[in-house]
Scaffold this motif. Structure first.
Motif, PDB file in Angstrom:
ATOM      1  N   VAL A  74     104.249   0.001  70.711  1.00  0.00           N
ATOM      2  CA  VAL A  74     103.469  -0.221  71.927  1.00  0.00           C
ATOM      3  C   VAL A  74     103.876   0.834  72.952  1.00  0.00           C
ATOM      4  O   VAL A  74     105.067   1.049  73.200  1.00  0.00           O
ATOM      5  CB  VAL A  74     103.713  -1.633  72.509  1.00  0.00           C
ATOM      6  N   ARG A  75     102.879   1.488  73.554  1.00  0.00           N
ATOM      7  CA  ARG A  75     103.145   2.516  74.561  1.00  0.00           C
ATOM      8  C   ARG A  75     102.451   2.182  75.873  1.00  0.00           C
ATOM      9  O   ARG A  75     101.542   1.356  75.930  1.00  0.00           O
ATOM     10  CB  ARG A  75     102.630   3.878  74.069  1.00  0.00           C
ATOM     11  N   ARG A  76     102.892   2.854  76.929  1.00  0.00           N
ATOM     12  CA  ARG A  76     102.202   2.810  78.212  1.00  0.00           C
ATOM     13  C   ARG A  76     101.150   3.923  78.244  1.00  0.00           C
ATOM     14  O   ARG A  76     101.185   4.845  77.421  1.00  0.00           O
ATOM     15  CB  ARG A  76     103.185   3.028  79.363  1.00  0.00           C
ATOM     16  N   PRO A  77     100.227   3.877  79.196  1.00  0.00           N
ATOM     17  CA  PRO A  77      99.235   4.958  79.299  1.00  0.00           C
ATOM     18  C   PRO A  77      99.837   6.337  79.522  1.00  0.00           C
ATOM     19  O   PRO A  77      99.198   7.350  79.215  1.00  0.00           O
ATOM     20  CB  PRO A  77      98.367   4.526  80.488  1.00  0.00           C
ATOM     21  N   ASP A  78     101.067   6.421  80.039  1.00  0.00           N
ATOM     22  CA  ASP A  78     101.701   7.729  80.219  1.00  0.00           C
ATOM     23  C   ASP A  78     102.419   8.201  78.954  1.00  0.00           C
ATOM     24  O   ASP A  78     103.069   9.248  78.952  1.00  0.00           O
ATOM     25  CB  ASP A  78     102.674   7.708  81.400  1.00  0.00           C
ATOM     26  N   PHE A 202      94.443  -0.964  74.481  1.00  0.00           N
ATOM     27  CA  PHE A 202      93.698  -0.222  73.467  1.00  0.00           C
ATOM     28  C   PHE A 202      94.514  -0.209  72.184  1.00  0.00           C
ATOM     29  O   PHE A 202      95.726   0.062  72.207  1.00  0.00           O
ATOM     30  CB  PHE A 202      93.439   1.224  73.920  1.00  0.00           C
ATOM     31  N   GLY A 203      93.871  -0.503  71.073  1.00  0.00           N
ATOM     32  CA  GLY A 203      94.523  -0.456  69.772  1.00  0.00           C
ATOM     33  C   GLY A 203      93.585   0.107  68.727  1.00  0.00           C
ATOM     34  O   GLY A 203      92.357   0.049  68.872  1.00  0.00           O
ATOM     35  N   THR A 238      75.956   3.306  78.759  1.00  0.00           N
ATOM     36  CA  THR A 238      76.679   3.278  80.030  1.00  0.00           C
ATOM     37  C   THR A 238      78.055   2.646  79.861  1.00  0.00           C
ATOM     38  O   THR A 238      79.044   3.107  80.455  1.00  0.00           O
ATOM     39  CB  THR A 238      75.866   2.506  81.082  1.00  0.00           C
ATOM     40  N   GLN A 239      78.133   1.585  79.054  1.00  0.00           N
ATOM     41  CA  GLN A 239      79.431   0.959  78.791  1.00  0.00           C
ATOM     42  C   GLN A 239      80.394   1.963  78.162  1.00  0.00           C
ATOM     43  O   GLN A 239      81.577   2.022  78.536  1.00  0.00           O
ATOM     44  CB  GLN A 239      79.261  -0.242  77.867  1.00  0.00           C
ATOM     45  N   LEU A 240      79.898   2.749  77.224  1.00  0.00           N
ATOM     46  CA  LEU A 240      80.754   3.733  76.573  1.00  0.00           C
ATOM     47  C   LEU A 240      81.234   4.781  77.570  1.00  0.00           C
ATOM     48  O   LEU A 240      82.410   5.201  77.541  1.00  0.00           O
ATOM     49  CB  LEU A 240      79.993   4.383  75.417  1.00  0.00           C
ATOM     50  N   ALA A 241      80.366   5.194  78.477  1.00  0.00           N
ATOM     51  CA  ALA A 241      80.770   6.149  79.516  1.00  0.00           C
ATOM     52  C   ALA A 241      81.858   5.548  80.407  1.00  0.00           C
ATOM     53  O   ALA A 241      82.816   6.242  80.798  1.00  0.00           O
ATOM     54  CB  ALA A 241      79.554   6.557  80.349  1.00  0.00           C
ATOM     55  N   LEU A 242      81.739   4.263  80.719  1.00  0.00           N
ATOM     56  CA  LEU A 242      82.767   3.599  81.521  1.00  0.00           C
ATOM     57  C   LEU A 242      84.097   3.553  80.777  1.00  0.00           C
ATOM     58  O   LEU A 242      85.161   3.816  81.357  1.00  0.00           O
ATOM     59  CB  LEU A 242      82.314   2.183  81.870  1.00  0.00           C
ATOM     60  N   LEU A 243      84.047   3.229  79.502  1.00  0.00           N
ATOM     61  CA  LEU A 243      85.281   3.176  78.715  1.00  0.00           C
ATOM     62  C   LEU A 243      85.956   4.545  78.681  1.00  0.00           C
ATOM     63  O   LEU A 243      87.186   4.647  78.807  1.00  0.00           O
ATOM     64  CB  LEU A 243      84.979   2.696  77.291  1.00  0.00           C
ATOM     65  N   TYR A 247      89.748   4.993  80.276  1.00  0.00           N
ATOM     66  CA  TYR A 247      90.863   5.328  79.386  1.00  0.00           C
ATOM     67  C   TYR A 247      91.140   6.833  79.327  1.00  0.00           C
ATOM     68  O   TYR A 247      91.890   7.280  78.465  1.00  0.00           O
ATOM     69  CB  TYR A 247      90.595   4.790  77.976  1.00  0.00           C
ATOM     70  N   ALA A 248      90.552   7.580  80.239  1.00  0.00           N
ATOM     71  CA  ALA A 248      90.774   9.031  80.250  1.00  0.00           C
ATOM     72  C   ALA A 248      92.250   9.337  80.468  1.00  0.00           C
ATOM     73  O   ALA A 248      92.913   8.752  81.330  1.00  0.00           O
ATOM     74  CB  ALA A 248      89.937   9.682  81.355  1.00  0.00           C
ATOM     75  N   GLY A 249      92.771  10.257  79.664  1.00  0.00           N
ATOM     76  CA  GLY A 249      94.155  10.672  79.807  1.00  0.00           C
ATOM     77  C   GLY A 249      95.157   9.781  79.106  1.00  0.00           C
ATOM     78  O   GLY A 249      96.361  10.054  79.158  1.00  0.00           O
ATOM     79  N   TRP A 250      94.699   8.731  78.442  1.00  0.00           N
ATOM     80  CA  TRP A 250      95.626   7.893  77.692  1.00  0.00           C
ATOM     81  C   TRP A 250      96.116   8.663  76.463  1.00  0.00           C
ATOM     82  O   TRP A 250      95.480   9.621  76.021  1.00  0.00           O
ATOM     83  CB  TRP A 250      94.943   6.588  77.270  1.00  0.00           C
ATOM     84  N   PRO A 251      97.245   8.260  75.901  1.00  0.00           N
ATOM     85  CA  PRO A 251      97.796   9.014  74.762  1.00  0.00           C
ATOM     86  C   PRO A 251      96.826   9.079  73.583  1.00  0.00           C
ATOM     87  O   PRO A 251      95.988   8.193  73.396  1.00  0.00           O
ATOM     88  CB  PRO A 251      99.053   8.215  74.386  1.00  0.00           C
ATOM     89  N   ALA A 252      96.960  10.146  72.802  1.00  0.00           N
ATOM     90  CA  ALA A 252      96.155  10.273  71.590  1.00  0.00           C
ATOM     91  C   ALA A 252      96.442   9.082  70.678  1.00  0.00           C
ATOM     92  O   ALA A 252      97.572   8.576  70.651  1.00  0.00           O
ATOM     93  CB  ALA A 252      96.506  11.591  70.877  1.00  0.00           C
ATOM     94  N   PRO A 253      95.395   8.594  70.001  1.00  0.00           N
ATOM     95  CA  PRO A 253      94.083   9.202  69.817  1.00  0.00           C
ATOM     96  C   PRO A 253      92.983   8.559  70.650  1.00  0.00           C
ATOM     97  O   PRO A 253      91.816   8.554  70.214  1.00  0.00           O
ATOM     98  CB  PRO A 253      93.829   8.945  68.334  1.00  0.00           C
ATOM     99  N   VAL A 254      93.288   8.002  71.839  1.00  0.00           N
ATOM    100  CA  VAL A 254      92.296   7.246  72.585  1.00  0.00           C
ATOM    101  C   VAL A 254      91.101   8.123  72.958  1.00  0.00           C
ATOM    102  O   VAL A 254      89.944   7.782  72.684  1.00  0.00           O
ATOM    103  CB  VAL A 254      92.918   6.609  73.835  1.00  0.00           C
TER     104      VAL A 254
END
Length: 394
Positions: A74-78, A202-203, A238-243, A247-254
């Motif tokens: 489990v990781r944090r967004p950073d 996110f998983g 639009t939902q996909l654009a919001l996601l 989640y922009a900048g989250w660790p790969a592979p998000v």
């Protein structure tokens, strides 16, 4: 010949219908939709769910389409590790399987003693003393020795027999998708693990292997995201654009997975649960009875991945008790067996919900500091819960 009416053609309804039919019951399976359509996503099955499916004689077909899911940590967004990946014995690993593959296995297990009737919306249940249980849709009455309510969180049967159990929002929404291999980004051979943010999660997991010629043609990468708040009313694009923005900048592979996802892949779901749980899961009625199964009995958030597993446990337990006991004794034994088990799983799931929905800087710091110590008790509870259950033995 003993008869049963099963209301609801979801995973639990299909599983229990096939199990009863293989035990010699004549089963009528009622489904509200015009045909049974599984979601084009995937489901994670922990060892308890796999044991239940094997107890239902459905393990062979599943083994060919299931992919083991290693502990990805489990990781944090950073990118900071909250919980490092740990080696887990193979027998304690969950698996991930495409819902359409699982649906096919369950359909194949129905046999010729199951009459499937679609387009039937059950509106009433008869549970009067001295009469056989029955359900009705306003035009027809379906009477049997046993009625199984597998009609989901909005169960009409549960609302009439256990009106104190209410469906409430869990305060978050979920999105799921399977990216087929031909569109999936190039990633490590096995994708797994989770990332926890402030009200976001996110998983991801690999379904089979890229280029594999296995039994399923539905391989790819499955991902699931949850976010605090109500479901979004916008169209999938639009939902996909919001996601992608959330989640922009989250660790790969998000970023890579969301970029490869198309609007048609996306399935949104409002997360809801039963509060309080029903006071009973079995209701003796005359010479027979009514039982609650799956989400109709214990709808809960998906944070421990136990929803489908508990439904299969319900089906395996009911089938075993009906082989050992006569009605209505088996109905009472089912209630005694399933209520404590479901309550324990729901309790752990709610504790996980409190962790995942933590908001605010100070609260997040406290959560992150505590995660490594509470992991054996909460994040590790899915494995512990899975290890606790075994199929009933005669």
């Amino acid at each position: 010949m003993r008869t049963a009416v099963v209301v609801g053609g979801g995973l639990g309804g299909l599983a229990v219908s096939g199990a009863l039919a293989r035990s010699g019951w004549q089963v009528t399976l009622l489904e509200r939709a015009d045909r049974i359509r599984p979601e084009p996503t995937a489901v994670v099955l922990w060892p308890n769910g796999l044991r239940a499916l094997r107890a239902l004689d459905l393990g062979a077909g599943l083994d060919a389409v299931a992919t083991p899911l290693p502990d990805g940590g489990v990781r944090r967004p950073d990118g900071h590790w909250l919980v490092q990946p740990r080696p887990v014995p193979v027998e304690r690993l969950p698996v991930v399987v495409h819902r359409e593959d699982l649906h096919d296995a369950l359909i194949a297990g129905l046999g010729d003693r199951v009459e499937l009737r679609t387009g039937v919306t059950v509106r009433t249940v008869r549970a009067a003393p001295g009469e056989r249980p029955a359900v009705g849709d306003g035009r027809h009455t379906f009477e049997a020795d046993l009625v199984v309510a597998a009609d989901g969180a909005d169960s009409v049967i549960r609302r009439q027999l256990a009106p104190q159990a209410n469906v409430v929002s869990s305060g978050c929404a979920a999105w799921r998708a399977v990216i087929p291999w031909y569109r999936a980004p190039s990633l490590p051979d096995s994708v797994s693990g989770e990332i926890l943010g402030a009200g976001y999660r996110f998983g991801a997991a690999s379904l089979g292997e890229r280029g594999s010629s296995g039994a399923s043609s539905r391989g790819g990468i499955y991902w699931m995201a949850t976010a605090a708040g109500a479901p979004r009313p916008e169209p999938p694009q639009t939902q996909l654009a919001l996601l992608r923005r959330w989640y922009a900048g989250w660790p790969a592979p998000v970023d890579e997975l969301l970029a490869a996802t198309e609007p048609g892949d996306l399935v949104q779901q409002e997360i809801r649960e039963l509060r309080p749980l029903p006071k009973a899961y079995g209701f003796p009625v005359g010479p027979g009875g009514v039982v609650l199964l799956g989400d109709a009995a214990h709808a809960m958030p998906p944070h421990l991945g136990q929803g489908a597993c508990l439904a299969f446990e319900d089906a395996a337990t009911l089938a075993s008790l009906l082989r050992e006991s006569t009605l209505p004794d088996a109905v009472q034994a089912y209630d005694r067996a399933r209520r404590p088990r479901a309550a324990a799983v729901v309790r752990q799931t709610r504790r996980m919900s409190a962790v995942l929905q933590t908001r605010g800087r100070l609260a997040l710091r406290a959560r992150d500091a505590a995660l490594n110590t509470i992991t054996p008790r909460i994040l590790g509870s899915a494995a512990a819960i899975a290890a606790q259950w075994r199929p009933p033995t005669p």
